[in-house]
Every structure is written in structure tokens, then in C-alpha cells.
Design a protein around this motif. Structure first.
Motif, short mmCIF file in Angstrom:
data_model
loop_
_atom_site.label_atom_id
_atom_site.label_comp_id
_atom_site.label_asym_id
_atom_site.label_seq_id
_atom_site.Cartn_x
_atom_site.Cartn_y
_atom_site.Cartn_z
N SER A 91 0.83 -1.22 0.00
CA SER A 91 0.00 0.00 0.00
C SER A 91 0.86 1.26 0.00
CB SER A 91 -0.95 0.01 1.19
OG SER A 91 -1.72 -1.15 1.24
N TYR A 92 1.91 1.26 -0.81
CA TYR A 92 2.84 2.39 -0.84
C TYR A 92 2.13 3.70 -1.18
CZ TYR A 92 6.53 5.51 -2.32
OH TYR A 92 7.34 6.61 -2.45
N ARG A 93 1.24 3.67 -2.17
CA ARG A 93 0.55 4.89 -2.58
C ARG A 93 -0.26 5.50 -1.44
NH1 ARG A 93 -1.91 4.48 -8.62
NH2 ARG A 93 0.09 4.46 -9.68
N GLU A 94 -0.94 4.65 -0.70
CA GLU A 94 -1.75 5.14 0.41
C GLU A 94 -0.88 5.73 1.52
OE1 GLU A 94 -2.23 2.22 -1.08
OE2 GLU A 94 -4.20 2.47 -1.96
N HIS A 95 0.23 5.06 1.82
CA HIS A 95 1.14 5.57 2.84
C HIS A 95 1.76 6.90 2.41
CE1 HIS A 95 1.00 2.35 5.74
NE2 HIS A 95 1.19 1.45 4.78
N ALA A 96 2.15 6.99 1.14
CA ALA A 96 2.73 8.23 0.64
C ALA A 96 1.71 9.37 0.66
CB ALA A 96 3.28 8.03 -0.77
N SER A 97 0.48 9.06 0.31
CA SER A 97 -0.58 10.05 0.35
C SER A 97 -0.84 10.52 1.78
CB SER A 97 -1.87 9.46 -0.24
OG SER A 97 -2.92 10.37 -0.14
N ASN A 98 -0.82 9.60 2.71
CA ASN A 98 -1.01 9.93 4.12
C ASN A 98 0.11 10.88 4.60
OD1 ASN A 98 -2.09 9.77 6.75
ND2 ASN A 98 -0.73 8.07 7.25
N GLU A 99 1.32 10.59 4.22
CA GLU A 99 2.44 11.45 4.62
C GLU A 99 2.36 12.82 3.96
OE1 GLU A 99 7.00 11.42 5.75
OE2 GLU A 99 5.71 9.68 5.83
N ARG A 100 1.96 12.87 2.70
CA ARG A 100 1.81 14.16 2.03
C ARG A 100 0.73 15.02 2.71
NH1 ARG A 100 2.40 10.94 -2.59
NH2 ARG A 100 0.15 10.89 -2.88
N ARG B 272 -0.49 8.96 12.20
CA ARG B 272 -0.18 7.65 12.77
C ARG B 272 -1.40 6.73 12.78
NH1 ARG B 272 4.19 5.87 12.24
NH2 ARG B 272 3.71 4.39 13.87
N ARG B 273 -2.56 7.30 13.08
CA ARG B 273 -3.80 6.51 13.08
C ARG B 273 -4.11 6.00 11.68
NH1 ARG B 273 -9.73 8.46 13.81
NH2 ARG B 273 -10.66 6.51 14.46
N MET B 274 -3.96 6.86 10.69
CA MET B 274 -4.22 6.44 9.31
C MET B 274 -3.18 5.42 8.86
SD MET B 274 -6.99 7.82 8.53
CE MET B 274 -7.06 7.35 6.82
N HIS B 275 -1.95 5.56 9.32
CA HIS B 275 -0.92 4.59 8.98
C HIS B 275 -1.30 3.20 9.48
CE1 HIS B 275 3.07 3.02 8.15
NE2 HIS B 275 3.04 2.47 9.35
N ARG B 276 -1.81 3.15 10.71
CA ARG B 276 -2.24 1.85 11.25
C ARG B 276 -3.43 1.29 10.48
NH1 ARG B 276 -1.08 4.49 16.04
NH2 ARG B 276 -3.26 4.99 16.43
N ARG B 277 -4.35 2.16 10.08
CA ARG B 277 -5.51 1.69 9.31
C ARG B 277 -5.09 1.17 7.95
NH1 ARG B 277 -10.48 5.60 9.16
NH2 ARG B 277 -11.36 3.74 8.19
N ILE B 278 -4.15 1.85 7.31
CA ILE B 278 -3.69 1.41 5.99
C ILE B 278 -2.94 0.09 6.10
CG2 ILE B 278 -2.10 1.96 4.09
CD1 ILE B 278 -2.77 4.94 4.65
N ALA B 279 -2.10 -0.04 7.12
CA ALA B 279 -1.29 -1.26 7.29
C ALA B 279 -2.11 -2.44 7.80
CB ALA B 279 -0.13 -0.98 8.25
N SER B 280 -3.28 -2.19 8.34
CA SER B 280 -4.10 -3.26 8.89
C SER B 280 -4.59 -4.20 7.79
CB SER B 280 -5.32 -2.66 9.61
OG SER B 280 -6.19 -3.67 10.02
N LYS B 281 -4.58 -5.46 8.10
CA LYS B 281 -5.03 -6.46 7.12
C LYS B 281 -6.55 -6.61 7.13
CE LYS B 281 -0.89 -7.47 5.93
NZ LYS B 281 -0.35 -6.80 4.78
N THR B 282 -7.19 -6.15 8.20
CA THR B 282 -8.64 -6.25 8.28
C THR B 282 -9.28 -5.01 7.67
OG1 THR B 282 -8.68 -5.26 10.47
CG2 THR B 282 -8.54 -7.66 10.37
N PRO B 283 -10.35 -5.18 6.95
CA PRO B 283 -11.01 -4.01 6.35
C PRO B 283 -11.64 -3.13 7.44
CG PRO B 283 -12.25 -6.02 5.89
CD PRO B 283 -11.00 -6.43 6.59
N THR B 284 -11.61 -1.84 7.21
CA THR B 284 -12.18 -0.89 8.16
C THR B 284 -13.27 -0.10 7.48
OG1 THR B 284 -10.50 0.73 7.62
CG2 THR B 284 -10.09 -0.66 9.54
#
Length: 106
Positions: free
Chosen positions: A4-13, A64-76
């Protein structure tokens, strides 16, 4: 490659956009008062810096919260109420920063 690189990069931006916004508001407030040769009170500067620090802290917690949600394997659920409330608090703190800016400049 990071999952999920794109999502993590978007979160950081998004976090960096909050940081740039705080720096711009505080920087413009300090510069505007220096150019006008106005006597400012210490408490307005501290109020502006404190509100900026609050915005940065909330933006960091959100990142940080969004990072955990993106990295989570369970759907949210995207329509989670706590996420909306947290974003509302973050935007309200930004308005507090803008209010402190107005008090400092005028």
C-alpha cells in the motif's frame, strides 16, 4: 516495495500539508507584525505558537492513526464516526490558530 505504498505516501503528504500550513500561518503572523512595527504582547505570540503546536500534534496523531488503518489487514469502515470527530477537532484547532493569528496581527 512497501504494501500500500501509494496510500502511505498520500497519508504522509497530507501530514506535510498540515505542517506547511501551520508554518505559513505562524511565519506570516510574525512577519506581518514586524513590518508594521506594532507592539505585540507576549501572550498573543504564545497563543499563536500553542495553537500551531496543537494543530501539529493532532495532525501527527491523525497520520499515525491512518498509517495503522492502511497497514491493517482487516477491512475498516470508511464512515467511522470517530474519524469524523477527530477531523472536526483538527479543523477546529486550525481555526483557533487563525484566530490567534488575527489577535496577534491586529
Amino acid at each position: 516495495m512497501i504494501d500500500s505504498y501509494r496510500e502511505h505516501a498520500s497519508n504522509e503528504r497530507t501530514f506535510l500539508a498540515w505542517v506547511r500550513t501551520v508554518i505559513a500561518i505562524i511565519g506570516f503572523g510574525v512577519v506581518a507584525t514586524r513590518f508594521n512595527d506594532q507592539a505585540t504582547t507576549f501572550w498573543t505570540e504564545m497563543l499563536m505558537l500553542g495553537a500551531g503546536a496543537l494543530v501539529l500534534l493532532l495532525a501527527y496523531i491523525r497520520m499515525r492513526r491512518m498509517h495503522r488503518r492502511i497497514a491493517s489487514k482487516t477491512p475498516t469502515d470508511d464512515y467511522e464516526d470517530s474519524a469524523d470527530v477527530f477531523l472536526l477537532v483538527l479543523v477546529a484547532s486550525l481555526f483557533a490558530l487563525l484566530g490567534a493569528f488575527v489577535l496577534h496581527v491586529y
